[in-house]
Design a protein around this motif. Structure first.
Motif, PDB file in Angstrom:
ATOM      1  N   PRO A  59       8.095  14.343  12.098  1.00 34.60           N
ATOM      2  CA  PRO A  59       6.971  14.439  11.225  1.00 34.60           C
ATOM      3  C   PRO A  59       5.948  15.515  11.926  1.00 34.60           C
ATOM      4  CG  PRO A  59       6.871  12.562  12.685  1.00 34.60           C
ATOM      5  CD  PRO A  59       8.206  13.073  13.287  1.00 34.60           C
ATOM      6  N   ALA A  60       4.731  16.066  10.630  1.00 31.98           N
ATOM      7  CA  ALA A  60       4.714  17.711  11.619  1.00 31.98           C
ATOM      8  C   ALA A  60       2.808  16.115  11.730  1.00 31.98           C
ATOM      9  CB  ALA A  60       3.770  17.786   9.976  1.00 31.98           C
ATOM     10  N   LYS A  61       3.020  15.004  11.229  1.00 26.55           N
ATOM     11  CA  LYS A  61       1.924  14.952  11.745  1.00 26.55           C
ATOM     12  C   LYS A  61       1.964  13.154  11.673  1.00 26.55           C
ATOM     13  CE  LYS A  61      -1.590  18.052  11.469  1.00 26.55           C
ATOM     14  NZ  LYS A  61      -2.682  18.695  12.595  1.00 26.55           N
ATOM     15  N   ALA A 112      -6.569  -2.537   2.605  1.00 26.38           N
ATOM     16  CA  ALA A 112      -5.631  -1.122   3.494  1.00 26.38           C
ATOM     17  C   ALA A 112      -5.790   0.156   3.411  1.00 26.38           C
ATOM     18  CB  ALA A 112      -4.177  -1.436   4.378  1.00 26.38           C
ATOM     19  N   LEU A 113      -5.365   0.241   2.148  1.00 22.67           N
ATOM     20  CA  LEU A 113      -5.266   2.194   1.653  1.00 22.67           C
ATOM     21  C   LEU A 113      -6.824   2.515   1.955  1.00 22.67           C
ATOM     22  CD1 LEU A 113      -3.768   1.206  -2.232  1.00 22.67           C
ATOM     23  CD2 LEU A 113      -3.163   2.342  -0.390  1.00 22.67           C
ATOM     24  N   GLU A 114      -7.619   1.838   2.126  1.00 19.85           N
ATOM     25  CA  GLU A 114      -9.417   3.144   2.395  1.00 19.85           C
ATOM     26  C   GLU A 114      -9.057   3.377   3.803  1.00 19.85           C
ATOM     27  OE1 GLU A 114     -11.175   3.399   0.627  1.00 19.85           O
ATOM     28  OE2 GLU A 114     -10.258   2.456  -0.778  1.00 19.85           O
ATOM     29  N   LEU A 115      -7.938   2.965   4.263  1.00 22.63           N
ATOM     30  CA  LEU A 115      -7.577   3.595   6.104  1.00 22.63           C
ATOM     31  C   LEU A 115      -7.486   5.224   5.961  1.00 22.63           C
ATOM     32  CD1 LEU A 115      -5.751   0.456   7.045  1.00 22.63           C
ATOM     33  CD2 LEU A 115      -8.521   1.480   8.072  1.00 22.63           C
ATOM     34  N   PHE A 116      -6.177   5.493   4.685  1.00 24.39           N
ATOM     35  CA  PHE A 116      -5.496   6.215   4.234  1.00 24.39           C
ATOM     36  C   PHE A 116      -6.993   7.988   3.754  1.00 24.39           C
ATOM     37  CE2 PHE A 116      -2.799   2.733   5.222  1.00 24.39           C
ATOM     38  CZ  PHE A 116      -1.837   3.262   5.947  1.00 24.39           C
ATOM     39  N   ARG A 117      -7.535   7.668   3.096  1.00 24.11           N
ATOM     40  CA  ARG A 117      -8.240   7.890   1.852  1.00 24.11           C
ATOM     41  C   ARG A 117      -8.871   9.125   3.068  1.00 24.11           C
ATOM     42  NH1 ARG A 117      -9.438   7.332  -2.647  1.00 24.11           N
ATOM     43  NH2 ARG A 117      -8.654   4.671  -2.351  1.00 24.11           N
ATOM     44  N   ASP A 118      -8.647  10.738   2.493  1.00 26.91           N
ATOM     45  CA  ASP A 118      -9.440  12.053   3.381  1.00 26.91           C
ATOM     46  C   ASP A 118      -9.332  11.602   4.326  1.00 26.91           C
ATOM     47  OD1 ASP A 118     -11.251  13.867   2.701  1.00 26.91           O
ATOM     48  OD2 ASP A 118     -13.165  12.861   3.263  1.00 26.91           O
ATOM     49  N   LEU A 119      -8.719  11.677   5.085  1.00 26.65           N
ATOM     50  CA  LEU A 119      -8.505  11.566   6.733  1.00 26.65           C
ATOM     51  C   LEU A 119      -8.678  13.357   7.174  1.00 26.65           C
ATOM     52  CD1 LEU A 119      -5.706   9.761   7.187  1.00 26.65           C
ATOM     53  CD2 LEU A 119      -7.946   8.582   7.611  1.00 26.65           C
ATOM     54  N   GLU A 120      -9.384  13.269   8.018  1.00 27.00           N
ATOM     55  CA  GLU A 120      -9.865  15.070   8.263  1.00 27.00           C
ATOM     56  C   GLU A 120      -8.680  15.806   8.998  1.00 27.00           C
ATOM     57  OE1 GLU A 120     -11.893  17.792  10.169  1.00 27.00           O
ATOM     58  OE2 GLU A 120     -12.747  16.464   9.374  1.00 27.00           O
ATOM     59  N   ARG A 128       0.579   7.985  -0.222  1.00 27.71           N
ATOM     60  CA  ARG A 128       1.248   8.989  -1.039  1.00 27.71           C
ATOM     61  C   ARG A 128      -0.270   9.499  -1.916  1.00 27.71           C
ATOM     62  NH1 ARG A 128       5.928  10.991  -3.272  1.00 27.71           N
ATOM     63  NH2 ARG A 128       5.482   9.910  -5.086  1.00 27.71           N
ATOM     64  N   ASP A 129      -0.233   8.690  -2.711  1.00 22.53           N
ATOM     65  CA  ASP A 129      -1.777   8.712  -3.940  1.00 22.53           C
ATOM     66  C   ASP A 129      -2.910   9.073  -2.967  1.00 22.53           C
ATOM     67  OD1 ASP A 129       0.058   9.416  -6.151  1.00 22.53           O
ATOM     68  OD2 ASP A 129       0.352   7.034  -6.344  1.00 22.53           O
ATOM     69  N   THR A 130      -2.915   7.690  -2.248  1.00 18.06           N
ATOM     70  CA  THR A 130      -4.092   7.627  -2.006  1.00 18.06           C
ATOM     71  C   THR A 130      -4.940   9.337  -0.927  1.00 18.06           C
ATOM     72  OG1 THR A 130      -4.564   5.919  -1.712  1.00 18.06           O
ATOM     73  CG2 THR A 130      -6.189   6.567  -0.220  1.00 18.06           C
ATOM     74  N   VAL A 131      -3.435   9.540  -0.022  1.00 19.66           N
ATOM     75  CA  VAL A 131      -3.638  10.843   0.709  1.00 19.66           C
ATOM     76  C   VAL A 131      -4.166  12.185  -0.097  1.00 19.66           C
ATOM     77  CG1 VAL A 131      -2.121  12.422   2.095  1.00 19.66           C
ATOM     78  CG2 VAL A 131      -2.026  10.202   2.379  1.00 19.66           C
ATOM     79  N   HIS A 132      -3.235  12.172  -0.955  1.00 22.02           N
ATOM     80  CA  HIS A 132      -3.742  13.757  -1.901  1.00 22.02           C
ATOM     81  C   HIS A 132      -4.739  13.281  -3.168  1.00 22.02           C
ATOM     82  CE1 HIS A 132       0.454  13.779  -1.032  1.00 22.02           C
ATOM     83  NE2 HIS A 132       0.536  15.311  -0.552  1.00 22.02           N
TER      84      HIS A 132
END
Length: 652
Positions: free
Chosen positions: A598-600, A640-648, A621-625
């Motif tokens: 993984p890159a990240k 739990a999806l909110e944990l993946f939203r708009d991650l710095e 994947r949709d949430t991350v994008h």
């Protein structure tokens, strides 16, 4: 992935006693040639599908009229018709047995224990059938159930099927919108629900949810509340169109169940796709195809015989519930369990296995992996001498999971990793009790199933990853999708990729032993630098590490390409530091390839799952994008999806 020595080899005595061995003798006689291996039997079952399915009908003693024609338009998919002249009733085939021995044993965590004999089950189905008739239920009507995995759910399905009504179910932990997204599409005339359920030792009252759902299902003539917590009679007082099951059954005395025989393809049940990318698809399955496919899988691939004691950990919202209940057709006792498989601790299912002399223990890859990481070793604490088969499905079982079953649960056992789906209410690949078990591999394609692995140019490939396909029609293909005029959605779901060939959406690989490895869903396949990578390969490496409780991997669109991002839920007390990141990358590089690294790597507190326990890569994947997840109600833990939203960390 492959070792030179199998994990398990069946003994000559076990091979001799397996139902598939007797079937092979009959198939050899029918074919006029002696089959000496499973591979030869499988080839005949594909080349002569008409003879194979006809012989299976006879071998399993299907109750009904087979008719003259066995297969019409067999080269069309969809469009093939198996046994187009046949008449049968699904429930009649499941209720052949009578007597005082156990038909169903029910355990609701450590709170509720019940037992129904075959005569008890007949009586309950009879009374429910009479109730349904009194409420005007007729052939083709839908009966919907938001039910725990308890005897009344099985009896309700059988009562509906006896009349030719169409059954559909979900589990009571679904949210209000999740229930409406499913049942709102099919307009049921009856709605079965409990007053509540037990989970992790706690009562969950669902009466308010039932009332809210009922208010938005105008097609429902009557809601029937099943008593589980002891509050059904009280709950229905506040519900219009609702009655407690015990009161509803009171006017009806048990008598012989009547069965209306219908065409082979008459709708039996409606199952739903997971629905995390939109409103769930309503998949209609036929009675005959479901019955034959389940009989084949239970008798030939599972080795079930009359008197066996069959368990599968499932809810009524997963196709494995339908698969489990069909075990009645073999004369097996169903061992039902509802609740958490870890309450009060991880021993409860093995305690159940011992106390009920379980012969078939069905579970998920996730359960086996969680058990492995817990430090529990049932092999040291439980006498599992009656268990002949341990089955795993839901997600790919890793090599470490295979090894743990034999090292930590039982050494002399047939480990049957199986894979198929809601789409076919059965399996494409599964266990073979007369063949060796190799680490990390599903043993074989199912009989009658022309399974293959194709590359993007529709060329069969061996020991290379590709798309799982089925090149010839089979009986348990869906009859249709509900509300799909002309079959447009149905064709788009399975036949757009390759014309006249079922493309299942799994990323798979044939092994040197003729088995199969499932590398995850192909729509979740990663494509860094244009090279396809299965996510299951990464999970199999990372989840070996004691620091990692579970993982989820996606491809993130970044800088004109796709980069691999790995999310990890860490074990208690562990933090993601530079050293752990380095060891994760080293583990993946050594166990997979540099392209998988993984890159990240991002630590998260929770990973979203569907109601049936599958991780939801596409929703993440949709949430991350930044894309909307259309149906969060399909998730067990949508927060739990909110944990993946708009991650710095994923911005550069």
């Amino acid at each position: 992935m492959e070792d030179n020595v199998p994990l398990w080899v069946p003994t000559p005595d076990r091979i001799a006693r397996a139902p598939i061995t007797a079937f092979m003798v009959e198939a050899s006689a029918k074919a006029g040639t002696a089959f000496s291996s499973y591979a030869e039997l499988h080839r005949w079952s594909i080349d002569r599908r008409d003879d194979f399915w006809s012989l299976l009908w006879d071998f399993c003693g299907v109750v009904g009229d087979k008719g003259e024609r066995l297969l019409v338009d067999g080269d069309r998919m969809p469009g093939a018709a198996f046994f187009p002249d046949a008449r049968l009733n699904f429930a009649e085939n499941l209720l052949r047995k009578r007597g005082s021995s156990d038909a169903i044993v029910f355990k609701g965590e450590d709170k509720v224990n019940r037992r129904l004999s075959w005569d008890d089950l007949h009586a309950l189905v009879s009374r429910m059938q009479q109730l349904f008739v009194s409420l005007g239920v007729k052939k083709g009507d839908r009966v919907a159930a938001m039910m725990p995995n308890m005897p009344e759910a099985a009896a309700g399905m059988l009562a509906a099927a006896s009349l030719g009504a169409v059954w559909s179910s979900c589990s009571p932990d679904f949210g209000e919108q999740g229930v409406l997204d499913r049942f709102g599409q099919i307009e049921p005339v009856l709605f079965l629900a409990p007053d509540g359920y037990w989970y992790n030792g706690k009562q969950n009252d669902v009466s308010a949810k039932v009332q809210a759902v009922l208010a938005k299902l105008p097609s429902v003539r009557q809601a029937i509340l099943v008593d589980y917590l002891g509050t059904a009679r009280q709950a229905v007082t506040a519900m219009p169109r609702a009655v407690a099951l015990d009161d509803a059954l009171a006017p009806f005395a048990a008598k012989e169940v009547t069965f209306e025989r219908m065409p082979f393809a008459h709708p039996l049940c409606i199952l739903f796709s997971s629905g995390t990318t939109g409103i769930p698809k309503c998949i209609v399955h036929g009675a005959g195809g479901t019955l034959l496919q389940h009989l084949k899988e239970h008798r030939l691939h599972g080795g079930l015989i009359e008197g066996d004691r069959l368990f599968y950990f499932t809810t009524c919202g997963w196709m494995m519930w339908n698969w489990l209940v069909s075990g009645l057709a073999t004369g097996a006792t169903l061992l039902l369990y509802d609740g958490s498989p870890f309450h009060p601790d991880g021993n409860i299912l093995f305690d159940y296995a011992v106390s009920e002399e379980m012969t078939y223990f069905g579970t998920s890859a996730k359960f086996i992996d969680t058990l492995r990481k817990s430090g529990l070793r049932p092999i040291d604490s439980h006498d599992l001498s009656t268990v002949r088969t341990i089955s795993s499905t839901g997600s790919p079982l890793s090599s470490e999971g295979f090894s743990f079953v034999y090292d930590g649960i039982k050494r002399d056992v047939h480990l049957a990793s199986i894979s198929g789906g809601t789409d076919i209410v059965s399996c494409f690949v599964l266990g073979v009790p007369i063949e060796p078990v190799w680490s990390g591999e599903i043993q074989a394609a199912g009989l009658g199933m022309a399974v293959d692995v194709w590359d993007d140019e529709a060329r069969p490939v061996r020991q290379q990853k590709g798309e799982l396909v089925c090149t010839r029609a089979f009986p348990s293909m869906p009859v249709a999708f509900w509300n799909d005029p002309g079959g447009k959605k149905y064709r788009a779901a399975y036949f757009e990729r390759f014309d006249n060939v079922w493309c299942h959406g799994d990323f798979a690989e044939w092994t040197a032993h003729g088995g199969m490895i499932i590398h995850g869903r192909s729509d979740a396949t990663l494509n860094p630098g244009g090279v396809r990578i299965g996510t299951a390969e990464i999970y199999n490496q990372v989840e070996q590490m004691p620091e990692i409780s579970e993982a989820l991997c996606i491809g993130q669109d970044f800088d004109g390409d796709v980069r691999v991002v790995l999310f990890v839920r860490l074990a208690p007390g562990v933090s993601l530091d530079d050293d752990l990141e380095k060891r994760i990358r080293t583990k993946i590089r050594a166990g997979c390839s540099p392209r998988h690294v993984p890159a990240k790597i991002v630590a998260v507190a929770d990973i979203p799952r569907t109601k049936s326990g599958k991780i939801t890569e596409l929703a993440v994947r949709d949430t991350v994008h930044g894309r909307e997840v259309k149906n969060k109600e399909a998730l067990a833990n949508p927060q739990a999806l909110e944990l993946f939203r708009d991650l710095e960390v994923l911005r550069n």
